[in-house]
Write an enzyme that holds these catalytic residues in place. Structure first.
Site, PDB file in Angstrom:
ATOM      1  N   ASP A 244       0.623  -1.350  -0.324  1.00 35.99           N
ATOM      2  CA  ASP A 244      -0.103   0.081  -0.134  1.00 35.99           C
ATOM      3  C   ASP A 244       0.834   1.576  -0.132  1.00 35.99           C
ATOM      4  O   ASP A 244       2.096   1.003   0.130  1.00 35.99           O
ATOM      5  CB  ASP A 244      -1.221   0.182   1.557  1.00 35.99           C
TER       6      ASP A 244
HETATM    7  C1  NOJ Z   1      -3.777   3.642   0.032  1.00 32.67           C
HETATM    8  C2  NOJ Z   1      -5.544   2.818   0.047  1.00 32.67           C
HETATM    9  O1  NOJ Z   1      -5.364   2.665   0.799  1.00 32.67           O
HETATM   10  C3  NOJ Z   1      -5.495   2.040  -1.437  1.00 32.67           C
HETATM   11  O2  NOJ Z   1      -7.070   1.236  -0.573  1.00 32.67           O
HETATM   12  C4  NOJ Z   1      -5.225   2.378  -2.630  1.00 32.67           C
HETATM   13  O3  NOJ Z   1      -5.292   1.515  -3.712  1.00 32.67           O
HETATM   14  C5  NOJ Z   1      -4.227   3.163  -3.043  1.00 32.67           C
HETATM   15  N1  NOJ Z   1      -3.800   4.246  -1.722  1.00 32.67           N
HETATM   16  C6  NOJ Z   1      -3.557   4.007  -3.696  1.00 32.67           C
HETATM   17  O4  NOJ Z   1      -4.078   5.436  -3.412  1.00 32.67           O
END
Ligand code: NOJ
Length: 708
Positions: A244
């Site tokens: 993430d």
């Molecule tokens: C953080 C989020 O937790 C995740 O779900 C998302 O896909 C990513 N950022 C990218 O934006």
């Protein structure tokens, strides 16, 4: 491109190019163009349209090896056409339409150069304080699995890689506070939190995202046992795992890694193949290999997986998208958005008011969500077109004619405490025969890092509701929100309550379809609490040694319980949810009769046929979501009081009856025993077929020990 070709390509790559493949560059990062030319990025995030084509062209035409980019974007519930938030889609209990919506989203996103979406979110969400419950399919592992698989199929059939996230346990954040630690016992992981990911893996999901959370002491992004062990080795996942956003380097703040080099080592060792946003892989892996702290074989394995997904998407042949692919068709997407929004709405109460009769010559549409095209779209809509979003006010005017429908906001926005508009709203209510009051949460109150400790109507909306209700004009309350709200104080002031979640671009026409006569068929994918103090509350909980009496009457808030009862209850609140999982009303009455089982005993490997006679005993055609639940009465470890095993949407005309049948294979009865082995234990099971998780006729069957 074959596996052999991939190996050949890897053998031609420098270490720097390999680390580039393992890095996803964030927008506006330093020297992005040059980095892409140098082969220093395997993927870009949040680059769409002309920019996406430009970067793809740089990678393919101007980098040494011409390896195409994965272009990632959060396409969560639509691209330009916005479908209901995933929690709303879940309420439709309709995997096929969820698949179709994902396919449309992929066509629109694909036409803008996106070839990778960070969806579906498969986190089990049992805490409405958590803002990301909006992005989830709710609290039930089976429903999440079915809808997750449907979304994966929808995206990937259109050439966009899906991403099952967040691996794993992220939804169980302590206190419902995003990013907080989770503390899940291995059996809870195996029986509840992992199954949706296993289902996605079996459906061929191309990518998986590691989660932010600390899981019993180990950040999920550094969890070698789960990522490399369970996901890759045990389940055989051969796609790519992406971190993430900065979750690799966040392992420093977790107190798990000393510095960025240690974080890179932990991430790669755990099996995280690509790093999102941070650059610890790029900056430190070469040094780690030089010092003998990381095996190059792990790097090659990561690169192989990344190239494999690029090959599977056909990017080596068609980096800008397959020329033969289906083009987005806006009218089809709009129709689907309307039907999905319509069937995601859950009717919670209907004492009077719905459907609006022909007699309603003047309807007052009041409230901050009545004409808020952007807010009704919900969270994660970077590309959603607000100009195509149709509100309840606009749609009702179109349906009934502008003269019959009048409007006042009452409050400028959902969180407003400014009561300047109250008087005008009340006067407008008085002038009408019925009020359609649209309240709820604006889009910014749910989603990532948007958690709430109070689950009441924000701002002065309760005051607005009570003032409008005091006019005596019937109130049809439409609530748009990203989560279940605590509705106890709300219900007495409305004759009818329709819960519409954040319904997306077609929310207005969809809601108006229901207001004007189509029977609502949405069912709750999460339990609705009576108060925040009950959270977490979910239907598939374990029993206690002292279960409260199942027929205990509802206890009004604040009334002390009889102290002679030492039960698993509250002194000041009913222990049951306000509305149970699976609940929802329509404009008719369905009857469940004559539950039949094909046998009273079965052996492992066998299938039981369970059926019920469903009748539409009302006066309108309607659709029912028929739900099958099971309880394993005695196990070597305790089992939940009920578990959803199957469901079907059945439409019946007034007076029509149909026998609804389910096939229940004994595999569906498996769970993890004390030694964490998956078993199917002999013994008695209770089975229900009913309209929700708290009712319906039941029967008992017995699973016999297998003949050795
Ligand atoms: C953080 C989020 O937790 C995740 O779900 C998302 O896909 C990513 N950022 C990218 O934006």
């Amino acid at each position: 491109m074959t596996e052999h070709d991939i190996e050949q390509l890897i053998s031609r790559m420098t270490l720097a190019e390999k680390l580039g493949q393992m890095t996803q560059v964030q927008p506006h990062g330093r020297d992005q163009e040059e980095r892409v030319r140098q082969g220093g990025a395997g993927s870009l995030i949040n680059v769409v349209g002309d920019d996406a084509y430009h970067y793809q062209w740089l990678a393919v035409e101007h980098s040494r090896l011409g390896i195409p980019l994965l272009l990632g974007r959060d396409v969560i519930h639509g691209f330009q056409t916005v479908f209901p938030i995933p929690l709303g889609q879940a309420a439709a209990f309709d995997p096929e339409r969820v698949r179709q919506a994902a396919a449309h989203s992929a066509r629109e996103a694909g036409a803008a150069g996106v070839n990778w979406t960070f969806s579906p979110m498969l986190d089990v969400a049992r805490d409405p304080r958590w803002g990301r419950i909006a992005e989830s399919f709710g609290e039930d592992p089976l429903l999440i699995s079915r809808l997750g698989v449907a979304m994966v199929q929808g995206y990937q059939q259109e050439g966009v890689a899906a991403c099952a996230k967040h691996f794993v346990g992220y939804g169980a954040a302590e206190g419902g506070r995003d990013y907080s630690a989770t503390d899940l016992a291995p059996r809870a992981l195996l029986d509840t939190y992992l199954p949706p990911f296993l289902a996605a893996q079996q459906a061929g999901v191309m990518t998986v995202m590691s989660a932010f959370n600390d899981l019993d002491g180990v950040p999920a992004t550094g969890h070698e046992d789960l990522i490399r062990g369970t996901l890759k080795n045990r389940w055989g996942f051969d796609g790519l795992v992406v971190s993430d956003w900065c979750s690799v380097t966040e392992m420093i703040a977790h107190g798990f890694c000393e510095d960025a080099a240690a974080a890179a080592r932990a991430g790669v060792s755990a099996g995280v193949d690509m790093e999102m946003a941070s650059t610890s892989y790029l900056d430190h892996i070469a040094g780690l290999i030089e010092q003998g702290l990381l095996d190059i074989a792990l790097v090659d394995d990561a690169v192989r997986r990344i190239l494999r997904i690029k090959a599977r998407l056909g990017l080596f042949q068609h980096p800008y998208g397959d020329p033969g692919r289906t083009q987005p068709q806006r009218p089809v997407a709009t129709q689907l958005a309307r039907s999905l929004a319509r069937d995601s709405c859950v009717l919670l109460k209907n004492e009077q008011g719905l459907p609006l009769g022909e007699h309603a010559r003047r309807v007052a549409v009041i409230g901050p969500m009545a004409d808020a095209p952007g807010e009704q779209l919900g969270c994660w809509v970077f590309d959603g077109e607000r100009q195509h979003s149709q509100t309840v006010f606009a749609a009702l005017q179109e349906r009934l004619g502008a003269q019959r429908v009048v409007h006042a906001r009452g409050l400028e926005h959902c969180r407003s405490h400014d009561l300047d508009g109250l008087e005008a709203a009340v006067a407008l209510a008085r002038s009408a025969e019925v009020v359609v009051l649209c309240l709820g949460e604006d889009a910014g109150l749910s989603g990532e890092a948007h958690c709430r400790a109070h689950l009441d109507l924000p701002g002065a909306q309760q005051t607005l509701l009570e003032a409008v209700a005091a006019t005596g004009v019937p109130v049809v309350l439409v609530i748009m929100a990203g989560r279940p709200l605590v509705l106890g104080p709300v219900l007495p002031h409305a004759q009818a309550v329709l819960y519409a979640w954040h319904p997306g671009s077609q929310g207005g026409p969809a809601i108006v379809d229901l207001l004007c006569g189509e029977s609502p068929s949405g069912r709750l994918p999460v339990s609705f609490p009576r108060s925040v103090g009950q959270i977490p509350i979910f239907y598939n909980h374990k029993n206690t040694g002292r279960p409260p009496h199942p027929d205990a009457p509802s206890i009004p808030s604040g009334t002390p319980l009889d102290p002679s009862g030492f039960f698993a209850a509250y002194l000041d609140e009913d222990h049951r949810p306000l509305f149970p999982f699976g609940f929802g009303l329509g404009y008719t009455r369905f009857e469940y009769r004559d539950l039949q089982l094909s046998a009273s005993q079965l052996t492992p490997g066998g299938t039981l046929c369970a059926s019920v006679l469903l009748s539409n005993a009302g006066h309108r055609s309607a659709t029912e979501v028929v739900q099958l639940y099971v309880r394993d009465l005695v196990g070597s470890v305790t089992r939940p009081v009920r578990e959803l095993k199957d469901f079907q949407r059945i439409s019946l005309q007034p007076g029509e009856s149909q026998r609804v049948s389910f096939e229940l294979h004994t595999d569906a009865l498996r769970f993890h025993d004390r030694h964490l082995r998956q078993v199917c234990e002999s013994g008695r099971f209770e089975l229900w077929i009913g309209p929700d998780s708290a009712s319906g006729p039941s029967a008992v069957f017995e699973l016999m020990a297998s003949q050795a």
